[in-house]
Motif scaffolding. Structure first.
Motif: not given
Length: 354
Positions: A56-59, A20-24, A43-46
């Motif tokens: 962003l919360k990454a497991l 869905n066009d999210w960039q980390v 992370y910050n994402v855009e």
């Protein structure tokens, strides 16, 4: 390849393009003084189409894979992560305005040469939590009252949908730009009438913020007087924290004689309650010393007696806890905090014009 020699994929998301066009954009360094987060990274994402910035919360499965018996821990982490996602989706679908919004979710598949995928949640961006953002050397009554109103509304929204937060503390009250404060981190929540990861626990949150009945192992079996009562106590504790940087449990412990302290008490909770009421009264007086507006100190002190009542069967607003349909509801506190804020602002304006 052994997982012990593989790079940790949860730490290598910077620069990746997601669904869905999210960039980390970049990894957010962990706060060395913070607690929790041992199995996740931020992370910050855009969004490349809309320009929206988010969090962003990454497991992170890497530590689980290094365990002697990794499968149970992997299953547990997956279940907890999915539960948090499900609760956030429920809050989003119900449009709970004072709960941090879940925007998207997905999974970065295991790359070639690795066996570890990275599930993630994308959440509404916050500038940080109140513990990080507030300047406690310059107490603002207006800011504190806005925070209390937001937390009260957030808890009422959750309770109205059968959700108890269970971990209301400064690090979970988030500052969102141009919006009221919001509650985050619903991973410890409990759902009324449903099986949840922490549903069998007397209390699932940070024990240092737990109500007295938790420490004395006297928690009710009734969901309302077990879960909603706990959230109500933590709302009261938030009042105390905003002025003292201590929580109510810590302050009460200062005023409980050693022989009545939960680490030493061997009799019933009913028998220790009189001593806890004395400790509460002393704690409220201690709190008032930190509030330089006497009228406001009295109003907030009265709320502390209601919200932090050591007896969960008496906790809450008198008109709901002693009414025909005896229950604990924070709805009245939404109005009370709003009224106190408006009264304070009007008084401040009046002082300026005199």
């Amino acid at each position: 390849m052994s997982t012990s020699t593989q790079p940790n994929p949860a730490l290598l998301l910077a620069g990746k393009k997601l669904n869905n066009d999210w960039q980390v954009i970049d990894l957010i360094p962990k706060n060395p003084d913070g607690t929790g987060g041992n199995f996740s990274h931020s992370y910050n994402v855009e969004n490349l189409i809309t320009g929206e910035r988010a969090f962003l919360k990454a497991l992170d499965f890497s530590k689980a894979f290094k365990d002697v018996d990794p499968v149970p821990l992997i299953n547990k982490l997956t279940g907890l992560f999915q539960f948090e996602q499900d609760v956030l989706e429920r809050c989003r679908d119900k449009r709970l305005s004072r709960i941090i919004n879940l925007i998207d979710s997905g999974m970065v598949p295991a790359e070639e040469g690795t066996i570890i995928p990275v599930p993630y949640l994308i959440l509404e961006l916050a500038a940080g939590d109140i513990y990080q953002q507030l300047d406690f050397s310059k107490i603002s009554h207006a800011v504190n009252l806005r925070i209390l109103h937001s937390v009260s509304v957030a808890l009422f929204q959750l309770h109205n949908n059968g959700i108890a937060h269970q971990d209301v503390k400064p690090s979970n009250v988030l500052v969102v730009e141009n919006k009221p404060h919001k509650l985050g981190d619903l991973g410890r929540a409990d759902l009324r009438g449903e099986t949840t990861p922490y549903g069998l626990m007397a209390f699932a949150g940070d024990l240092s913020y737990a109500a007295p009945e938790v420490h004395y192992k006297a928690v009710s079996s009734d969901w309302v007087f077990k879960r909603i009562a706990s959230d109500a106590y933590q709302l009261g504790s938030m009042i105390v924290f905003l002025y003292t940087q201590l929580n109510m449990t810590a302050i009460m412990k200062m005023h409980i004689a050693p022989e009545h302290n939960w680490t030493n008490w061997t009799q019933t909770y009913r028998e220790v309650l009189p001593y806890l009421y004395v400790a509460l009264e002393q704690s409220v007086e201690f709190f008032k010393e930190f509030v330089d507006d006497k009228e406001l100190a009295e109003k907030l002190g009265d709320l502390l007696f209601q919200l932090c009542d050591p007896d969960p069967n008496k906790r809450g607003h008198p008109k709901t806890i002693t009414g025909k349909n005896k229950t604990i509801s924070l709805e009245r506190y939404n109005t009370i905090f709003d009224r106190i804020l408006k009264d304070y602002e009007m008084k401040t304006l009046g002082l300026k014009f005199n």
